[in-house]
Design a protein around this motif. Structure first.
Motif, PDB file in Angstrom:
ATOM      1  N   UNK A  98       0.841  -1.207   0.000  1.00 61.00           N
ATOM      2  CA  UNK A  98       0.000   0.000   0.000  1.00 61.00           C
ATOM      3  C   UNK A  98       0.872   1.252   0.000  1.00 61.00           C
ATOM      4  N   UNK A  99       1.877   1.290   0.849  1.00 62.21           N
ATOM      5  CA  UNK A  99       2.770   2.448   0.893  1.00 62.21           C
ATOM      6  C   UNK A  99       3.513   2.629  -0.418  1.00 62.21           C
ATOM      7  N   UNK A 100       3.955   1.523  -1.011  1.00 63.89           N
ATOM      8  CA  UNK A 100       4.659   1.617  -2.283  1.00 63.89           C
ATOM      9  C   UNK A 100       3.760   2.160  -3.381  1.00 63.89           C
ATOM     10  N   UNK A 101       2.521   1.665  -3.450  1.00 65.33           N
ATOM     11  CA  UNK A 101       1.598   2.155  -4.469  1.00 65.33           C
ATOM     12  C   UNK A 101       1.249   3.618  -4.282  1.00 65.33           C
ATOM     13  N   UNK A 102       0.998   4.019  -3.030  1.00 70.37           N
ATOM     14  CA  UNK A 102       0.685   5.425  -2.772  1.00 70.37           C
ATOM     15  C   UNK A 102       1.868   6.317  -3.109  1.00 70.37           C
ATOM     16  N   UNK A 103       3.069   5.857  -2.803  1.00 74.76           N
ATOM     17  CA  UNK A 103       4.262   6.655  -3.092  1.00 74.76           C
ATOM     18  C   UNK A 103       4.451   6.844  -4.584  1.00 74.76           C
ATOM     19  N   UNK A 104       4.314   5.778  -5.353  1.00 72.63           N
ATOM     20  CA  UNK A 104       4.527   5.869  -6.809  1.00 72.63           C
ATOM     21  C   UNK A 104       3.451   6.726  -7.463  1.00 72.63           C
ATOM     22  N   UNK A 105       2.188   6.410  -7.195  1.00 70.53           N
ATOM     23  CA  UNK A 105       1.093   7.144  -7.820  1.00 70.53           C
ATOM     24  C   UNK A 105       1.077   8.597  -7.343  1.00 70.53           C
ATOM     25  N   UNK A 106       1.249   8.806  -6.053  1.00 75.27           N
ATOM     26  CA  UNK A 106       1.228  10.169  -5.518  1.00 75.27           C
ATOM     27  C   UNK A 106       2.369  11.019  -6.038  1.00 75.27           C
ATOM     28  N   UNK A 107       3.558  10.447  -6.150  1.00 72.84           N
ATOM     29  CA  UNK A 107       4.705  11.205  -6.662  1.00 72.84           C
ATOM     30  C   UNK A 107       4.495  11.591  -8.119  1.00 72.84           C
ATOM     31  N   UNK A 108       3.999  10.667  -8.925  1.00 71.47           N
ATOM     32  CA  UNK A 108       3.737  10.984 -10.336  1.00 71.47           C
ATOM     33  C   UNK A 108       2.685  12.086 -10.465  1.00 71.47           C
ATOM     34  N   UNK A 109       1.624  11.987  -9.683  1.00 73.40           N
ATOM     35  CA  UNK A 109       0.574  13.007  -9.743  1.00 73.40           C
ATOM     36  C   UNK A 109       1.089  14.361  -9.266  1.00 73.40           C
ATOM     37  N   UNK A 110       1.799  14.369  -8.153  1.00 76.98           N
ATOM     38  CA  UNK A 110       2.312  15.626  -7.613  1.00 76.98           C
ATOM     39  C   UNK A 110       3.322  16.272  -8.542  1.00 76.98           C
ATOM     40  N   UNK A 111       4.195  15.477  -9.145  1.00 76.36           N
ATOM     41  CA  UNK A 111       5.186  16.037 -10.062  1.00 76.36           C
ATOM     42  C   UNK A 111       4.522  16.588 -11.319  1.00 76.36           C
ATOM     43  N   UNK A 221      11.151  15.374  -6.850  1.00 75.57           N
ATOM     44  CA  UNK A 221      10.517  14.056  -6.839  1.00 75.57           C
ATOM     45  C   UNK A 221      10.899  13.283  -5.587  1.00 75.57           C
ATOM     46  N   UNK A 222      12.150  13.410  -5.149  1.00 78.17           N
ATOM     47  CA  UNK A 222      12.562  12.751  -3.909  1.00 78.17           C
ATOM     48  C   UNK A 222      11.809  13.330  -2.714  1.00 78.17           C
ATOM     49  N   UNK A 223      11.641  14.642  -2.688  1.00 80.35           N
ATOM     50  CA  UNK A 223      10.886  15.258  -1.596  1.00 80.35           C
ATOM     51  C   UNK A 223       9.464  14.704  -1.529  1.00 80.35           C
ATOM     52  N   UNK A 224       8.809  14.649  -2.670  1.00 83.78           N
ATOM     53  CA  UNK A 224       7.436  14.127  -2.696  1.00 83.78           C
ATOM     54  C   UNK A 224       7.406  12.649  -2.295  1.00 83.78           C
ATOM     55  N   UNK A 225       8.344  11.861  -2.820  1.00 86.84           N
ATOM     56  CA  UNK A 225       8.345  10.430  -2.534  1.00 86.84           C
ATOM     57  C   UNK A 225       8.570  10.160  -1.049  1.00 86.84           C
ATOM     58  N   UNK A 226       9.514  10.853  -0.448  1.00 83.32           N
ATOM     59  CA  UNK A 226       9.765  10.671   0.980  1.00 83.32           C
ATOM     60  C   UNK A 226       8.548  11.121   1.797  1.00 83.32           C
ATOM     61  N   UNK A 227       7.905  12.200   1.358  1.00 82.20           N
ATOM     62  CA  UNK A 227       6.710  12.655   2.062  1.00 82.20           C
ATOM     63  C   UNK A 227       5.588  11.639   2.028  1.00 82.20           C
ATOM     64  N   UNK A 228       5.341  11.045   0.861  1.00 80.00           N
ATOM     65  CA  UNK A 228       4.283  10.033   0.754  1.00 80.00           C
ATOM     66  C   UNK A 228       4.651   8.765   1.520  1.00 80.00           C
ATOM     67  N   UNK A 229       5.908   8.349   1.431  1.00 73.81           N
ATOM     68  CA  UNK A 229       6.313   7.113   2.095  1.00 73.81           C
ATOM     69  C   UNK A 229       6.253   7.248   3.619  1.00 73.81           C
ATOM     70  N   UNK A 230       6.579   8.417   4.125  1.00 80.36           N
ATOM     71  CA  UNK A 230       6.630   8.620   5.570  1.00 80.36           C
ATOM     72  C   UNK A 230       5.312   9.112   6.166  1.00 80.36           C
ATOM     73  N   UNK A 231       4.329   9.423   5.336  1.00 74.82           N
ATOM     74  CA  UNK A 231       3.074   9.989   5.842  1.00 74.82           C
ATOM     75  C   UNK A 231       2.280   8.942   6.618  1.00 74.82           C
ATOM     76  N   UNK A 232       1.709   9.367   7.709  1.00 76.15           N
ATOM     77  CA  UNK A 232       0.869   8.500   8.525  1.00 76.15           C
ATOM     78  C   UNK A 232      -0.378   9.220   9.040  1.00 76.15           C
ATOM     79  N   UNK A 233      -0.331  10.543   9.117  1.00 77.12           N
ATOM     80  CA  UNK A 233      -1.433  11.266   9.755  1.00 77.12           C
ATOM     81  C   UNK A 233      -2.712  11.175   8.927  1.00 77.12           C
TER      82      UNK A 233
END
Length: 312
Positions: A98-111, A221-233
Motif C-alpha cells: 500500500x505504501x509503495x503504491x501510494x508513493x509511486x502514484x502520488x509522486x507521479x501526480x504531484x510532479x 521528486x525525492x521530496x514528494x516520494x519521501x513525504x508520501x512514504x513517511x506519511x501516517x497522519x
C-alpha cells in the motif's frame, strides 16, 4: 644646480603586498583540521550507532535479546526470521505494498501538477500568472485548518479511499516555487527558437525544459516520494479499515505494542520470535527504501535545489 630628492632604497624595493584576507579564507591549521575530524566523526557515530542497534536487534534471536536485556549492540547468532515472517504475507506485507503504491502514484501526480504549474508561472506572458502566484503564496501562510479539510474530504466522498492519502497533500507550494525559479533561468532564446520552429508549450516543456531541469526535478521528486512514504497522519484520520493502512501506521501500532501483526502472534507466543526484533525489523523495512534512493539523488542536490532556490 638643484639636486633631486633622495629616494629611500627600502621604499623603492618594497614588494607589492596583497590586502589581508578574511580569517575564514585562510587555510585551516592542523589543530582546526583535527577538531573538524573529531566533530564529524562524533556526528557520524551519533547517527550510525542507533541505526546499528536497530539492524543488529532486528537480526538477533530470542535468546540473544533475552541475554542482552533488550537492545543488542554486539551481534551474535544472527537470523533473518523476523524479516521472513514479516514478508511471508499478512498485514505488514500488505501495508508495504500500500505504501509503495501510494508513493509511486502520488509522486507521479504531484510532479505532473507541480511541473505544469511551475512552467506556466515561469512564462512572463502567461494568463494572470501574477495573480495566480499571489494566491499560491497566500496559501503558504494561511490555511483553512484541520476540521474544514476533513469536512471537505468527507463531502467529496474520499474517506476510506486511497485518494484521501494523496489529494489533500498532493502539491507543495514551496516545491512549485523552486521549480519555477529553475525554469526561469532557462535561456529564453532557446524557447523562442523552438516556438519559431512551430513547437507548442507542451512540446517545449517535454523536449527542452524538462531535460535541462533533470537535477531539480529529481530533487523535488525525492521530496514528494519521501513525504508520501513517511506519511501516517492522513491515514489515521481518513481511514478506518485496518487492511488499508500503509506501512507507517502499521509500524506505529507495532512499536506501541498494541498487538503483533497478523501471522506473527503464534511465532511470538512460542518464543521463536521476539516482539522487539519484530519492531526493529519493521522500522528497517520503513527506512530501507529512502536509504537506497537518497544516494542516487544526492548528487543533484547542490545543482538542483540550491541553484533553483538562489537564482530565482
Amino acid at each position: 644646480m638643484g639636486t633631486a630628492p633622495a629616494v629611500s632604497v627600502r621604499t623603492a624595493r618594497r614588494p607589492w603586498s596583497a590586502p589581508p584576507r578574511p580569517v575564514w579564507e585562510e587555510p585551516p591549521a592542523r589543530a582546526g583540521l583535527a577538531a573538524k575530524a573529531v566533530v564529524l566523526t562524533a556526528a557520524c557515530l551519533a547517527v550510525l550507532f542507533p541505526l546499528w542497534i536497530v539492524v543488529v536487534t532486528s537480526l538477533s534471536s530470542m535468546k540473544t535479546i533475552t541475554e542482552a536485556g533488550g537492545l543488542v549492540v554486539v551481534p551474535r547468532d544472527l537470523t533473518f526470521i523476523a524479516y521472513q515472517e514479516l514478508l511471508s504475507g499478512g498485514q505488514v506485507q500488505r501495508a508495504a505494498l500500500v505504501s509503495l503504491g501510494i508513493t509511486v502514484v502520488g509522486t507521479l501526480f504531484s510532479m505532473t501538477v507541480s511541473v505544469l504549474c511551475a512552467y506556466g508561472l515561469s512564462r512572463p506572458g502567461s494568463l494572470a500568472h501574477r495573480w495566480i502566484l499571489a494566491m499560491l503564496l497566500a496559501t503558504m501562510f494561511f490555511g483553512a485548518g484541520l476540521i474544514p479539510t476533513y469536512l471537505l474530504v468527507q463531502a467529496l466522498g474520499l474517506t476510506d479511499s486511497y485518494l484521501a492519502l494523496i489529494l489533500p497533500s498532493a502539491v507543495s507550494i514551496f516545491n512549485i516555487l523552486v521549480l519555477r525559479a529553475f525554469f526561469m533561468n532557462i535561456s529564453t532564446e532557446l524557447i523562442d527558437s523552438a516556438r519559431i520552429d512551430g513547437a507548442g508549450d507542451l512540446r517545449i516543456l517535454w523536449r527542452i525544459v524538462m531535460p535541462l531541469s533533470r537535477a531539480v526535478i529529481a530533487v523535488i521528486a525525492l521530496f514528494y516520494a519521501v513525504g508520501y512514504w513517511s506519511a501516517w497522519f492522513n491515514a489515521s484520520l481518513y481511514l478506518s479499515d485496518q487492511s488499508m493502512m500503509p506501512l507507517q501506521n502499521v509500524m506505529i501500532q507495532i512499536v506501541q505494542k498494541q498487538e503483533p501483526p497478523t501471522g506473527l502472534g503464534q511465532a511470538i507466543k512460542t518464543n521463536q520470535l521476539s516482539p522487539l526484533s519484530v519492531q526493529m525489523a519493521v522500522m528497517m523495512l520503513a527506512l530501507v527504501p529512502v536509504a537506497v534512493i537518497s544516494p542516487f539523488v544526492q548528487k543533484h542536490f547542490k545543482k538542483g535545489m540550491l541553484t533553483g532556490a538562489v537564482k530565482g
